[in-house]
Design a protein around this motif. Sequence first.
Motif, PDB file in Angstrom:
ATOM      1  N   GLU A 177       0.844  -1.285  -0.032  1.00 14.18           N
ATOM      2  CA  GLU A 177      -0.016   0.009   0.003  1.00 14.18           C
ATOM      3  C   GLU A 177       0.749   1.253  -0.164  1.00 14.18           C
ATOM      4  O   GLU A 177       0.645   2.067  -0.765  1.00 14.18           O
ATOM      5  N   ARG A 194       2.445   1.825  -3.279  1.00 16.09           N
ATOM      6  CA  ARG A 194       1.696   2.212  -4.407  1.00 16.09           C
ATOM      7  C   ARG A 194       1.428   3.719  -4.445  1.00 16.09           C
ATOM      8  O   ARG A 194       1.405   4.224  -5.389  1.00 16.09           O
ATOM      9  N   ARG A 195       1.245   4.002  -3.192  1.00 15.15           N
ATOM     10  CA  ARG A 195       0.831   5.467  -2.806  1.00 15.15           C
ATOM     11  C   ARG A 195       1.794   6.430  -2.721  1.00 15.15           C
ATOM     12  O   ARG A 195       1.509   7.577  -2.913  1.00 15.15           O
ATOM     13  N   LYS A 196       3.162   5.853  -2.339  1.00 17.78           N
ATOM     14  CA  LYS A 196       4.343   6.874  -2.175  1.00 17.78           C
ATOM     15  C   LYS A 196       4.106   7.851  -1.095  1.00 17.78           C
ATOM     16  O   LYS A 196       2.909   7.686  -0.342  1.00 17.78           O
ATOM     17  N   PHE A 232       0.748  10.518   2.612  1.00 15.77           N
ATOM     18  CA  PHE A 232       0.615   9.682   1.264  1.00 15.77           C
ATOM     19  C   PHE A 232       0.991  10.544   0.004  1.00 15.77           C
ATOM     20  O   PHE A 232       0.955  11.884   0.294  1.00 15.77           O
ATOM     21  N   ASP A 286      -0.567  11.566  -2.304  1.00 17.14           N
ATOM     22  CA  ASP A 286      -1.681  12.382  -2.389  1.00 17.14           C
ATOM     23  C   ASP A 286      -2.037  13.534  -1.513  1.00 17.14           C
ATOM     24  O   ASP A 286      -3.221  14.170  -1.601  1.00 17.14           O
ATOM     25  N   SER A 308      -3.053  12.567   1.684  1.00 17.70           N
ATOM     26  CA  SER A 308      -3.894  12.239   2.543  1.00 17.70           C
ATOM     27  C   SER A 308      -3.299  11.767   3.654  1.00 17.70           C
ATOM     28  O   SER A 308      -1.872  11.346   3.518  1.00 17.70           O
TER      29      SER A 308
END
Length: 314
Positions: A118, A121-123, A230, A232, A234
């Motif tokens: 996870e 994937r989200r960095k 994350f 994005d 978040s």
Amino acid sequence: RHRRPRRRRCRPRLQRHRSHHRRSHRRRRARPNPHLRPQVNKESLSISPYISPYLPPQVNKESLSKHYIGLHNESTFKKTAKAGAFVCFKPATGWGGEFFIADGEAIFRDLDPEVLREIMRRKVRISVSNLDFDVLDKLPPPQKEAAMRKLEQMVADGVAPKFDMDLEMLWGTDGRAMRLQAVQNAQSPVNRHPATGRPAWFCNLHNQARFLRERRPCGTPEVGMTDIYFGDLSLIPGEMLQHINEVSEKNIVTVPMQPGEVLLCDNYRVLHGRDIFDGDRLHAVSWFGDEKLQDDSAANKPGDLLNVVLNSAF
């Protein structure tokens, strides 16, 4: 008539005695005085043009002695160092201050596969500073907007070039509308070693996540309080941060160091940190092979520039 030969034995003995005395005196003068504070010659740390001698203020500073520095690699989004030589000139005179390291490959292997999948994937994105401008709320909307844009430009022009980072100036990332944060680009928390090709945890989350900093000794003022999100922007769930923290601390190895000892670390694989301490402490580090990154696959490597921002008092 026979003359008795003159005795010449005393003079050579005296000469030998004096010579021995002078050599002994020179040796005694050369011995270091244990009561003097050791003087660090930065030039003596430079073995080649590719080594950067550095005396990190955050690891020795008395005002930050009760600030725990978590595991991290020396890294910005633009720069990296291949290896570091950590030198002990004087351990803490009171207590604590132990240097510690952890194997990035071991952390990578021990993380829960779902958590690892996870976060890869989200960095992640790292916020390196908080600047509050609540006073702007008193301005009329047009002037307020213009002032916000001007402040963004001033911080970007004044801060980012000094630390060789790609930083984005963002308002309200943590929920405070008038807080301006300098945030790095999204990057993977895992890196492949440039020599071996093996994956390793290469992320400063253990040191920079506010969730973890608030649960251990932390002396960083609010302006320098870091956080990690994350890609994005978040929030990373507390359960995920706690799991990464547990795995990281399980792999910590404490390295008690005495004056004159040097520890060489592969920065691509080994994370490092420092415990809280009391008294005076003097350590230094030299970074080997400091270089600019050439491609995205090698992103998130160091010079000690980011760490200065993260752990120094502003």
